[in-house]
Write a protein that holds these residues in place. Sequence first.
Motif, PDB file in Angstrom:
ATOM      1  N   VAL A  74      10.255   4.253  -5.626  1.00 30.87           N
ATOM      2  CA  VAL A  74       8.656   3.706  -5.554  1.00 30.87           C
ATOM      3  C   VAL A  74       8.857   2.890  -4.783  1.00 30.87           C
ATOM      4  N   PRO A  75       7.845   3.161  -3.847  1.00 30.47           N
ATOM      5  CA  PRO A  75       7.307   1.607  -2.979  1.00 30.47           C
ATOM      6  C   PRO A  75       6.178   1.075  -3.174  1.00 30.47           C
ATOM      7  N   SER A  76       6.725  -0.377  -3.297  1.00 28.10           N
ATOM      8  CA  SER A  76       5.640  -0.891  -3.617  1.00 28.10           C
ATOM      9  C   SER A  76       5.513  -2.141  -3.777  1.00 28.10           C
ATOM     10  N   GLY A  77       3.614  -1.907  -3.503  1.00 34.08           N
ATOM     11  CA  GLY A  77       2.771  -3.710  -2.157  1.00 34.08           C
ATOM     12  C   GLY A  77       2.688  -4.361  -3.408  1.00 34.08           C
ATOM     13  N   THR A  80      -2.245  -3.183  -6.650  1.00 35.96           N
ATOM     14  CA  THR A  80      -3.475  -3.337  -6.881  1.00 35.96           C
ATOM     15  C   THR A  80      -3.848  -2.270  -7.116  1.00 35.96           C
ATOM     16  N   GLY A  81      -3.449  -1.402  -6.746  1.00 36.94           N
ATOM     17  CA  GLY A  81      -3.744   0.339  -6.628  1.00 36.94           C
ATOM     18  C   GLY A  81      -4.275   0.854  -8.271  1.00 36.94           C
ATOM     19  N   LEU A  82      -5.614   2.208  -7.632  1.00 37.69           N
ATOM     20  CA  LEU A  82      -6.133   1.986  -8.703  1.00 37.69           C
ATOM     21  C   LEU A  82      -6.101   3.759  -9.738  1.00 37.69           C
ATOM     22  N   SER A  96       9.643  -3.102  -3.527  1.00 36.53           N
ATOM     23  CA  SER A  96       9.264  -3.893  -3.287  1.00 36.53           C
ATOM     24  C   SER A  96       8.632  -4.506  -1.745  1.00 36.53           C
ATOM     25  N   LEU A  97       7.667  -4.481  -1.432  1.00 36.65           N
ATOM     26  CA  LEU A  97       8.084  -5.210   0.262  1.00 36.65           C
ATOM     27  C   LEU A  97       7.940  -6.559   0.078  1.00 36.65           C
ATOM     28  N   GLU A  98       7.609  -7.222  -1.124  1.00 34.67           N
ATOM     29  CA  GLU A  98       6.982  -8.771  -1.136  1.00 34.67           C
ATOM     30  C   GLU A  98       7.534  -9.586  -0.219  1.00 34.67           C
ATOM     31  N   ASP A 138     -11.930  -5.149   4.786  1.00 34.96           N
ATOM     32  CA  ASP A 138     -11.779  -5.671   3.311  1.00 34.96           C
ATOM     33  C   ASP A 138     -12.814  -5.470   2.381  1.00 34.96           C
ATOM     34  N   PHE A 139     -11.832  -6.156   0.997  1.00 31.60           N
ATOM     35  CA  PHE A 139     -12.039  -5.670   0.128  1.00 31.60           C
ATOM     36  C   PHE A 139     -11.478  -6.811  -1.389  1.00 31.60           C
ATOM     37  N   ALA A 140     -12.674  -6.865  -2.509  1.00 30.77           N
ATOM     38  CA  ALA A 140     -11.889  -7.748  -3.545  1.00 30.77           C
ATOM     39  C   ALA A 140     -10.551  -7.741  -4.261  1.00 30.77           C
ATOM     40  N   CYS A 145      -3.249  -7.503  -2.536  1.00 30.62           N
ATOM     41  CA  CYS A 145      -2.848  -5.580  -1.768  1.00 30.62           C
ATOM     42  C   CYS A 145      -2.270  -5.874  -0.633  1.00 30.62           C
ATOM     43  N   SER A 146      -1.030  -5.274  -0.176  1.00 30.06           N
ATOM     44  CA  SER A 146      -0.334  -5.479   0.973  1.00 30.06           C
ATOM     45  C   SER A 146      -1.341  -4.375   2.465  1.00 30.06           C
ATOM     46  N   ILE A 147      -0.605  -5.076   3.403  1.00 28.74           N
ATOM     47  CA  ILE A 147      -0.296  -3.966   4.385  1.00 28.74           C
ATOM     48  C   ILE A 147      -0.002  -2.418   4.252  1.00 28.74           C
ATOM     49  N   GLY A 149       0.373  -0.826   1.577  1.00 28.19           N
ATOM     50  CA  GLY A 149      -0.364  -0.129   0.626  1.00 28.19           C
ATOM     51  C   GLY A 149      -2.186   0.323   1.103  1.00 28.19           C
ATOM     52  N   ASN A 150      -2.670  -0.846   1.763  1.00 28.17           N
ATOM     53  CA  ASN A 150      -3.354  -0.274   2.423  1.00 28.17           C
ATOM     54  C   ASN A 150      -3.310   1.033   2.943  1.00 28.17           C
ATOM     55  N   ILE A 151      -2.144   0.900   4.075  1.00 26.43           N
ATOM     56  CA  ILE A 151      -2.085   1.894   5.008  1.00 26.43           C
ATOM     57  C   ILE A 151      -1.626   3.215   3.808  1.00 26.43           C
ATOM     58  N   GLU A 206       0.770   8.279   0.602  1.00 27.35           N
ATOM     59  CA  GLU A 206       0.477   7.430  -0.960  1.00 27.35           C
ATOM     60  C   GLU A 206       2.402   7.107  -1.611  1.00 27.35           C
ATOM     61  N   GLY A 207       3.079   6.843  -0.425  1.00 24.09           N
ATOM     62  CA  GLY A 207       4.311   6.296  -0.342  1.00 24.09           C
ATOM     63  C   GLY A 207       5.590   7.730  -0.573  1.00 24.09           C
ATOM     64  N   THR A 208       4.623   8.852  -0.696  1.00 25.24           N
ATOM     65  CA  THR A 208       5.341  10.183  -0.053  1.00 25.24           C
ATOM     66  C   THR A 208       6.286  10.998   0.656  1.00 25.24           C
ATOM     67  N   GLY A 210       7.458   8.407   3.047  1.00 22.05           N
ATOM     68  CA  GLY A 210       8.856   6.800   2.871  1.00 22.05           C
ATOM     69  C   GLY A 210       8.508   5.852   2.651  1.00 22.05           C
ATOM     70  N   ILE A 211       9.050   5.218   3.081  1.00 22.32           N
ATOM     71  CA  ILE A 211       9.135   3.140   2.994  1.00 22.32           C
ATOM     72  C   ILE A 211       8.482   3.152   4.700  1.00 22.32           C
ATOM     73  N   ILE A 212       7.088   2.729   4.529  1.00 19.20           N
ATOM     74  CA  ILE A 212       6.465   1.511   5.773  1.00 19.20           C
ATOM     75  C   ILE A 212       6.899   0.757   6.011  1.00 19.20           C
ATOM     76  N   GLU A 424     -10.682   6.599  -1.579  1.00 18.38           N
ATOM     77  CA  GLU A 424      -9.854   5.543  -1.291  1.00 18.38           C
ATOM     78  C   GLU A 424      -9.347   5.321  -1.628  1.00 18.38           C
ATOM     79  N   HIS A 425      -9.572   5.843  -2.388  1.00 17.27           N
ATOM     80  CA  HIS A 425      -7.735   4.225  -3.887  1.00 17.27           C
ATOM     81  C   HIS A 425      -7.008   5.631  -3.912  1.00 17.27           C
ATOM     82  N   GLY A 426      -6.871   6.691  -3.380  1.00 14.34           N
ATOM     83  CA  GLY A 426      -5.629   8.058  -3.714  1.00 14.34           C
ATOM     84  C   GLY A 426      -5.774   8.567  -5.068  1.00 14.34           C
TER      85      GLY A 426
HETATM   86  P1  FAD Z   1       0.306  -0.633  -4.192  1.00 10.29           P
HETATM   87  O1  FAD Z   1      -0.925  -0.833  -5.604  1.00 10.29           O
HETATM   88  O2  FAD Z   1       0.995  -1.356  -4.099  1.00 10.29           O
HETATM   89  O3  FAD Z   1       0.690   0.741  -3.598  1.00 10.29           O
HETATM   90  C1  FAD Z   1      -0.158   2.090  -3.728  1.00 10.29           C
HETATM   91  C2  FAD Z   1       0.602   2.951  -3.303  1.00 10.29           C
HETATM   92  O4  FAD Z   1       1.036   3.041  -2.092  1.00 10.29           O
HETATM   93  C3  FAD Z   1       1.401   3.241  -3.929  1.00 10.29           C
HETATM   94  O5  FAD Z   1       1.996   4.902  -4.102  1.00 10.29           O
HETATM   95  C4  FAD Z   1       2.747   2.848  -3.225  1.00 10.29           C
HETATM   96  O6  FAD Z   1       3.988   3.542  -3.372  1.00 10.29           O
HETATM   97  C5  FAD Z   1       2.433   2.966  -1.638  1.00 10.29           C
HETATM   98  N1  FAD Z   1       3.265   2.031  -0.837  1.00 10.29           N
HETATM   99  C6  FAD Z   1       2.864   0.574  -1.147  1.00 10.29           C
HETATM  100  N2  FAD Z   1       3.432   0.623  -0.257  1.00 10.29           N
HETATM  101  C7  FAD Z   1       3.943   0.657   0.720  1.00 10.29           C
HETATM  102  C8  FAD Z   1       4.544   1.032   1.612  1.00 10.29           C
HETATM  103  N3  FAD Z   1       5.603  -0.443   2.508  1.00 10.29           N
HETATM  104  N4  FAD Z   1       5.128   2.052   2.371  1.00 10.29           N
HETATM  105  C9  FAD Z   1       4.896   3.531   1.647  1.00 10.29           C
HETATM  106  N5  FAD Z   1       4.247   3.645   0.601  1.00 10.29           N
HETATM  107  C10 FAD Z   1       3.437   2.567  -0.183  1.00 10.29           C
HETATM  108  N6  FAD Z   1      -9.284   0.141  -2.981  1.00 10.29           N
HETATM  109  C11 FAD Z   1      -9.980   0.793  -2.057  1.00 10.29           C
HETATM  110  O7  FAD Z   1      -9.296   1.290  -1.111  1.00 10.29           O
HETATM  111  N7  FAD Z   1     -11.340  -0.366  -1.847  1.00 10.29           N
HETATM  112  C12 FAD Z   1     -12.489  -1.016  -2.526  1.00 10.29           C
HETATM  113  O8  FAD Z   1     -12.670  -1.527  -1.775  1.00 10.29           O
HETATM  114  C13 FAD Z   1     -10.864  -1.483  -2.646  1.00 10.29           C
HETATM  115  N8  FAD Z   1     -11.128  -2.662  -3.777  1.00 10.29           N
HETATM  116  C14 FAD Z   1     -10.679  -3.037  -4.850  1.00 10.29           C
HETATM  117  C15 FAD Z   1     -10.753  -4.013  -6.115  1.00 10.29           C
HETATM  118  C16 FAD Z   1      -9.951  -4.620  -6.334  1.00 10.29           C
HETATM  119  C17 FAD Z   1     -10.292  -5.942  -7.577  1.00 10.29           C
HETATM  120  C18 FAD Z   1      -9.006  -3.878  -7.139  1.00 10.29           C
HETATM  121  C19 FAD Z   1      -8.098  -3.984  -7.934  1.00 10.29           C
HETATM  122  C20 FAD Z   1      -8.431  -2.633  -6.704  1.00 10.29           C
HETATM  123  C21 FAD Z   1      -8.885  -2.363  -5.209  1.00 10.29           C
HETATM  124  N9  FAD Z   1      -9.001  -1.062  -4.455  1.00 10.29           N
HETATM  125  C22 FAD Z   1      -9.453  -0.890  -3.436  1.00 10.29           C
HETATM  126  C23 FAD Z   1      -7.195  -0.790  -4.593  1.00 10.29           C
HETATM  127  C24 FAD Z   1      -6.708  -1.101  -4.312  1.00 10.29           C
HETATM  128  O9  FAD Z   1      -6.320  -2.446  -3.666  1.00 10.29           O
HETATM  129  C25 FAD Z   1      -6.000  -0.320  -2.518  1.00 10.29           C
HETATM  130  O10 FAD Z   1      -5.237   0.807  -2.737  1.00 10.29           O
HETATM  131  C26 FAD Z   1      -5.161  -1.160  -1.917  1.00 10.29           C
HETATM  132  O11 FAD Z   1      -4.288  -0.275  -0.798  1.00 10.29           O
HETATM  133  C27 FAD Z   1      -3.523  -0.718  -2.585  1.00 10.29           C
HETATM  134  O12 FAD Z   1      -2.688  -2.141  -2.181  1.00 10.29           O
HETATM  135  P2  FAD Z   1      -0.853  -2.331  -2.463  1.00 10.29           P
HETATM  136  O13 FAD Z   1      -0.371  -3.325  -1.920  1.00 10.29           O
HETATM  137  O14 FAD Z   1      -1.713  -3.002  -3.925  1.00 10.29           O
HETATM  138  O15 FAD Z   1      -0.377  -0.803  -2.963  1.00 10.29           O
END
Ligand code: FAD
Length: 468
Positions: A74-77, A80-82, A96-98, A138-140, A145-147, A149-151, A206-208, A210-212, A424-426
């Motif tokens: 499970v790739p982990s950033g 903060t995912g929802l 974890s990529l921390e 940009d978001f809260a 959150c990590s880049i 995870g954003n990607i 969504e990490g399905t 490979g790992i970025i 946008e949440h996946g």
């Molecule tokens: P994680 O939660 O760690 O992982 C999310 C997914 O990405 C998982 O499937 C994981 O396996 C995969 N993943 C993580 N890192 C990697 C990697 N390096 N390689 C491959 N796969 C990976 N989202 C929005 O889009 N817009 C918003 O406005 C928004 N606002 C938010 C506000 C709050 C307060 C919170 C708590 C969440 C919000 N989110 C929002 C949701 C969340 O922050 C985003 O989905 C964010 O992109 C997740 O990043 P993360 O690093 O926490 O990922």
Amino acid sequence: MPSSSHPMTDTRLASLRSTLPALRLLTDPADLEHYGCDWTRRWTPAPLAVALPDSVEQVQALVRWAHAAGVAIVPSGGRTGLSGGAVAANGELVVSLERMHKVLGFDPVDRTLTVQAGIALQRVQEAAREHGLQYPVDFAARGSCSIGGNIATNAGGIRVLRYGNTREWIAGLTLVTGTGEVLELGRGLVKNSSGYDLRHLVIASEGTLGIIVEAILRLTEPPPPSHVMLLALPSFQALMQVFAAFRSRLQLQAFEFFTDHALRHVLAHGAQAPFAEMHPYYVVTEFSSDAASEAEAMAAFEQCMEAGLASDGVLSASDAQSAQLWRLREGITESLARHVPYKNDVSVRISAMPAFLEDTQALLAQEYPQFEVVWFGHIGDGNLHINILKPESMPAPAFVADCERVTKLLAEVLLRHGGSISAEHGIGLVKKPYLGCTRSAEEIALMRGIKAVLDPNGIMNPGKLFDP
Ligand code: FAD
Ligand code: MLT
Ligand code: ZN
């Protein structure tokens, strides 16, 4: 409670340790619990272990080991995912990529920033500013959150209306596939018509696949000084008309909405009330603060007041006041967290929004008479967040079951309006049963085929997005 005392678990861990003696590995129950879940908090974390690699080579070596040993990853950033994408509840290895959080380079000619994937979004924004530029997603959750995870989720946020989703800003990325191959995709090129753009397959995967591990991010001009305006609206029907009035006069950076329910939660969480009275609906909009834009914004506001579409408004007079107004919108998620909300994150084309809103409002009024329903979202992008709050006395499984029943009905409404079950949440675990309302059976079969090519043993985040 996660446990690591099973003999099979011990054999796998011993094998991983002997293959990669320098890899930092956590197996403490508290760590397994911490790294095994995201913001959904719906599943009981039970990972095998947590790996904290510090280089591309380590990621590659551990994926090769997992591929050979048949261990799920499970790739982990920032977790903060929802949607449960980063949940590890079935003995997976959390990667974890921390520790991979560095800025690797800045190119002033290309205007790109190269980073390791574990870097926090906020750190990327700061690094861009240090070079006189902007990374505009940009978001809260920016601080945690990590880049990567954003990607992996193609994150959106509050300025999509002006700048687009994460996808627009990824000039290149490095992926370690499910077999441990390292692919450099995109390589920062502006123009490249040399076949399939595999980079875009990885964005929102969504990490399905490979790992970025690294990314080349496009930067842009810093934003102009801006004003924030908060509007109070008398009705839901006014929302899209107010949007049209403002958008026809101004280049908007953001147009967000929330209801009185959302505001009450944010106020209870410490924010300051914006108006003397409560109103049923609110909009936060942002635009450049030059004199011409300010005049257009005031004209749009007056037009809305005269037409009965707005009942009050306030224009920020300082950065501090802008931040205060933004807090009313950005503080919603945190203020709702203690109510364990069930979240819908849906989208339709902007032109379909009025009809979709009408149908959805009718559906939810009928199906959720017993729950508090909080509406907010990026309405200017056609993205609505619907949060259903769990009554304190109700057991979580019964609450989720009822919300899932209604989500099936909502998925039918989305299908009718050509929308998406995840804006946008996946999809993760939360929305997996409804993927078929957004994607055809043929598309889902093709997605499975693509996964099989990049991850033939099915070790990359199995069970997320779709079942094998
Ligand atoms: P994680 O939660 O760690 O992982 C999310 C997914 O990405 C998982 O499937 C994981 O396996 C995969 N993943 C993580 N890192 C990697 C990697 N390096 N390689 C491959 N796969 C990976 N989202 C929005 O889009 N817009 C918003 O406005 C928004 N606002 C938010 C506000 C709050 C307060 C919170 C708590 C969440 C919000 N989110 C929002 C949701 C969340 O922050 C985003 O989905 C964010 O992109 C997740 O990043 P993360 O690093 O926490 O990922
Ligand atoms: C937001 O827009 O605030 C986020 O997507 C988070 C959420 O939906 O709770
Ligand atoms: Zn959002």
